[in-house]
Design a protein around this motif. Sequence first.
Motif, PDB file in Angstrom:
ATOM      1  N   UNK A 265       0.890  -1.014  -0.135  1.00 38.94           N
ATOM      2  CA  UNK A 265       0.085  -0.092   0.209  1.00 38.94           C
ATOM      3  C   UNK A 265       0.979   1.201   0.082  1.00 38.94           C
ATOM      4  N   UNK A 266       0.690   2.381  -0.835  1.00 34.53           N
ATOM      5  CA  UNK A 266       1.313   3.381  -0.664  1.00 34.53           C
ATOM      6  C   UNK A 266       0.694   4.222   0.500  1.00 34.53           C
ATOM      7  N   UNK A 267       1.663   5.202   0.927  1.00 30.77           N
ATOM      8  CA  UNK A 267       1.440   5.918   1.907  1.00 30.77           C
ATOM      9  C   UNK A 267       0.394   6.774   1.913  1.00 30.77           C
ATOM     10  N   UNK A 268       0.035   7.185   0.801  1.00 32.18           N
ATOM     11  CA  UNK A 268      -1.409   8.094   0.437  1.00 32.18           C
ATOM     12  C   UNK A 268      -2.670   7.313   0.908  1.00 32.18           C
ATOM     13  N   UNK A 269      -2.334   5.969   0.471  1.00 37.39           N
ATOM     14  CA  UNK A 269      -3.688   4.895   0.670  1.00 37.39           C
ATOM     15  C   UNK A 269      -3.741   4.797   2.098  1.00 37.39           C
ATOM     16  N   UNK A 270      -2.569   4.468   2.682  1.00 37.97           N
ATOM     17  CA  UNK A 270      -2.618   4.200   4.190  1.00 37.97           C
ATOM     18  C   UNK A 270      -3.275   5.515   4.896  1.00 37.97           C
ATOM     19  N   UNK A 271      -2.662   6.759   4.390  1.00 39.08           N
ATOM     20  CA  UNK A 271      -3.284   7.714   4.999  1.00 39.08           C
ATOM     21  C   UNK A 271      -4.740   8.139   4.731  1.00 39.08           C
ATOM     22  N   UNK A 272      -5.360   7.578   3.612  1.00 37.39           N
ATOM     23  CA  UNK A 272      -6.739   7.892   3.310  1.00 37.39           C
ATOM     24  C   UNK A 272      -7.476   6.839   4.334  1.00 37.39           C
ATOM     25  N   UNK A 273      -7.033   5.586   4.279  1.00 35.87           N
ATOM     26  CA  UNK A 273      -7.752   4.575   5.175  1.00 35.87           C
ATOM     27  C   UNK A 273      -7.790   5.008   6.456  1.00 35.87           C
ATOM     28  N   UNK A 274      -6.765   5.714   7.125  1.00 36.59           N
ATOM     29  CA  UNK A 274      -6.599   6.014   8.545  1.00 36.59           C
ATOM     30  C   UNK A 274      -7.608   7.319   8.743  1.00 36.59           C
ATOM     31  N   UNK A 275      -7.892   8.034   7.587  1.00 34.70           N
ATOM     32  CA  UNK A 275      -8.623   9.233   7.671  1.00 34.70           C
ATOM     33  C   UNK A 275     -10.094   9.017   7.800  1.00 34.70           C
ATOM     34  N   UNK A 276     -10.497   7.941   6.801  1.00 34.98           N
ATOM     35  CA  UNK A 276     -11.767   7.298   7.003  1.00 34.98           C
ATOM     36  C   UNK A 276     -12.101   6.751   8.411  1.00 34.98           C
TER      37      UNK A 276
ATOM     38  N   UNK B 288     -11.043   7.561  11.115  1.00 34.72           N
ATOM     39  CA  UNK B 288     -10.906   8.684  12.359  1.00 34.72           C
ATOM     40  C   UNK B 288      -9.874   8.483  13.176  1.00 34.72           C
ATOM     41  N   UNK B 289      -8.852   7.746  12.761  1.00 33.52           N
ATOM     42  CA  UNK B 289      -7.623   7.767  13.594  1.00 33.52           C
ATOM     43  C   UNK B 289      -6.277   8.488  13.026  1.00 33.52           C
ATOM     44  N   UNK B 290      -5.303   8.461  14.043  1.00 29.90           N
ATOM     45  CA  UNK B 290      -4.303   9.369  13.443  1.00 29.90           C
ATOM     46  C   UNK B 290      -3.236   8.779  12.465  1.00 29.90           C
ATOM     47  N   UNK B 291      -3.072   7.592  12.341  1.00 31.70           N
ATOM     48  CA  UNK B 291      -2.202   6.980  11.361  1.00 31.70           C
ATOM     49  C   UNK B 291      -2.480   5.594  11.041  1.00 31.70           C
ATOM     50  N   UNK B 292      -1.772   4.946  10.221  1.00 35.12           N
ATOM     51  CA  UNK B 292      -2.059   3.723   9.865  1.00 35.12           C
ATOM     52  C   UNK B 292      -1.965   2.528  10.726  1.00 35.12           C
TER      53      UNK B 292
ATOM     54  N   UNK C 149      -4.695  -1.109  14.762  1.00 35.72           N
ATOM     55  CA  UNK C 149      -4.954  -1.272  16.353  1.00 35.72           C
ATOM     56  C   UNK C 149      -6.561  -1.360  16.535  1.00 35.72           C
ATOM     57  N   UNK C 150      -7.034  -0.283  15.911  1.00 34.44           N
ATOM     58  CA  UNK C 150      -8.467  -0.021  16.080  1.00 34.44           C
ATOM     59  C   UNK C 150      -9.103  -1.221  15.330  1.00 34.44           C
TER      60      UNK C 150
END
Length: 708
Positions: free
Chosen positions: A663-674, A676-680, A685-686
Motif C-alpha cells: 500500500x502507498x503512504x497515500x492509501x494508508x493515510x486515506x484509510x486512517x482518515x476514513x 478517524x484515527x491518527x495514522x495507519x 489497532x482499531x
Amino acid sequence: VSPTAIPVGAAEVYYQSEALAWERAAYIRARVVGGDVAMGEEFLKQIQPFIWRRSLDYTAIRDIQDMSLRIRDHFDDRQKIGAGYDLKRGRGGIREVEFFAQIHQLIFGGRDVSLRKPATLQALQALCDAGRLDEKSTKILADAYRFLRTAEHRVQMMEDAQTHQIPARAPDRKALAVLAGYKGWPDMERDLKRHSAAVGGLYDELIAEAETRRLPRQKKALEARLKALGVGPFADLAALITTWRGRPCQSLRSDAAQREFEIALPRLAEAFGKAKVKRPTLLRFDDFLKALPSSIQFFALIEANPALAGLIARVMDMVPLLATKLARHPENLDIMLSGASFERLGEVDDLVDELVHLTGRQDALEYKLDEVRRWVAERRFQLGVQLIEGQTDPLRVARDYARLADAAVTVLANAVTADFESVHGSVPGGRLAIVGLGRFGGNMLTEQSDLDLVYLFSGPYETQSDGKKPLPATSYFNRLSQRLTGALSVQTAAGPLYEIDTRLRPSGAQGLLAVNLETFARYQMEEAWTWEHMALTRARVVIGDPGDRAGIEAGIKAALTKPRDAIRLKNEVLEMRSDIAAAHSAGGLWDMKHAPGGLIDLEFMVQYLQLSTQQGFSNDLRTAISHFVETGVIDAALLDAHDLMTRLLVTLRLVDASDPKAMSDAVKAMLAGHAGVSDFAALKVALGQAKMAVQTGWSQIFGQKRKG
C-alpha cells in the motif's frame, strides 16, 4: 498550404473550427480595404464569434504567450539593445506592446464591446478606461509604443526597406539618432533601453509562468528537474515525456496539443512528485493520454486549475479502478472539475426525475440502456473521487451508491415494461414488484456490489395479458423479469451496470424467476429455510404499487415473527456460519467480511437476535444494531465496529489492498482518515479491537467462540 484566395464559406468554416489563437489576435485589427466591401464586412461579421468569445479561453491565451516565447527564442541574437536590435520582435519591442494589449482584449473583449479597438494605442486606452490596466502601465506601454514605432519608421526611411533592426554600422546609428532629434547614438540608446526595459518587464510578468515552468528537453537536465520535483521514478517519467514529445498518439499529435502539453507538464510533474507515485501510476497516466481523443483542453484545464493536476495524480496512484475508468471515459474529467462534484447526491425521487429527463430524449430502449449506464458510471466515479479526497463519510457514500441503484432499477423497470407492453400488452390487475435483499436491501452498497433482487407480481397467475401477443400472467412476468435482469446486467457499448443475483427468490435457482405475492407469502411462512428468513431481515421493496408494497411488507413481517424453536434456531445459525466459513477462507486483518469478527459474523448475530427476540427488525443493519445496543442486549462497541469495518469495506472496494505491505503512504493515510484515527498503525489497532469486540459479542450470544 491553402490557395491565396478561397471561398467565403470555406474561410468561415476554417476560422470557426481550425484557426489558432494568433489568427484571432490578428483579426482584432482586421478591416475591409478593397474589393466587394459589403461581402468583406459580412465575412468579418460572421467570424466575430471566432475572435470575441464570451467564455474565457485558456488555450488561446497560452497560445499567444507561447508564441511570444518562440519569437524571443527565434530572434535571440536581436534581443540586446544596440547594433542589430529588432525594434519589432526584440524583448520589449513593438510586438510585445501589441501582444500585451491583444491578450487582454481577447480575455475581456468577449463581454466588453468597448475593448474591441483595432489600433494598439486605442486598445491600451480602452483597457485603462475599463479598469483592466492601471494608468501607470498604460502610460509606460503607450509612450514606449510611440517611441518604438517612430524609431522603426526612421530606420525604414534610412534603409528604404521593410526592416526593423538597428543599423549595424556606427555611422548609420549616429545618423538615425540625429534624424530622431538626438545629438548622438548614446542619447537615443539610453531612451531605447529605458522604454524596452519597461515594456519587457511588464511583458515578462505576463508570460513569466509560461516561461519559467517549462521542463528541459535534454535528458540529464530533464531527469535532474524531475528528481528535484520529488518524482521517485524520475528516469521513467523522463523517458515517458520524451516519448510524449514524439507525438505517439492522436491526442498529442497537433502543434497546439504539444504547446499545451509543454505548458501543463511541469504542474503534472510536480503533482506526481507530491503524490509520491510509482512507475505503474505513470503507465496508467500514459494509458489515459492514449485514450484521449484530444488533449488540448485537458492540458489547458490543468494549467487553469492547478488543483486538478494533484487530483488526477492521486486518482492514478491510489485507485487503479478509477484510473481505468478515466482512461476509458475521459469525459469524467468534467466531473472532477465540476463545483458540484463533492456535493451529496439527491434523494431517490430527485435522481429518478433527472434520469427520466435524460432518457426521455429518445424512445428506443437501447438508447435508454446506454444513457442509464453512462449516468450511473459518472456518479459512481464522482463518489469514488469524494472518497479518495476524504471529503465525505464512506457510510454516506455507501447510501449514495444504493440511491443510484434505486434510480437505475426504477427507470429501467419502467422503460423495459413499456417496451414489453408494446408487444404483449398488460395483465389486468397485475403489476410487477421488486424486492431488494442483502446490502442493496440494507441501503448500503459499495463500488463493486451486486444487486440481490426478488421479482414478484400481483394478481392471479392464470390471467392473460391483453396485447398483440398475449401471455399468461406467470409467463408474462417471468419473461418481463428476464428482460429487466438483462437490461440491468448486460454490457452495452456504454459499459456494464450491475451484476444481478436472483438466487434468493422462493425455491432458489430452481424456482420461477417471478412469483405472485400470495405464493411468495405462503412460501416464506411454510417452506422457507432459516437462512432465507435471515436474508429476509434485510428485505426492502424497491418498486411496487402502494397496495402491493403493503401486502409484501405484511407477508415479510408475518414470516419473520412466526414462532420458532430457540435451540433449533441457534443451531441452524451456527451450522450455516460454519458452512460459509468452510467455503470462504478468511483473508486476515483486512478481510472485513469473512474473517472472524468480521461483518458477516456481526450480521449473523443481529439476524439471530431479530428472529429469536422478534424485535429490532429493520432492513438497515446499523439501525438494527442500535436497537439492541439501546436495549442492553449487546455492547455499544459493536456499533462502532460496524461503522469502522463498513467504512473500510467501502473504501477497500476502490483501492487494491490485496497486499497491505505494498500500500502507498497515500492509501494508508486515506484509510486512517476514513477511520478517524491518527495514522495507519493506529488503524490496525482499531480494526483489531473492532473484530475482537464482535468475537466477544459472538461468544456472549452463542455461548461459544466463532469457529473457522
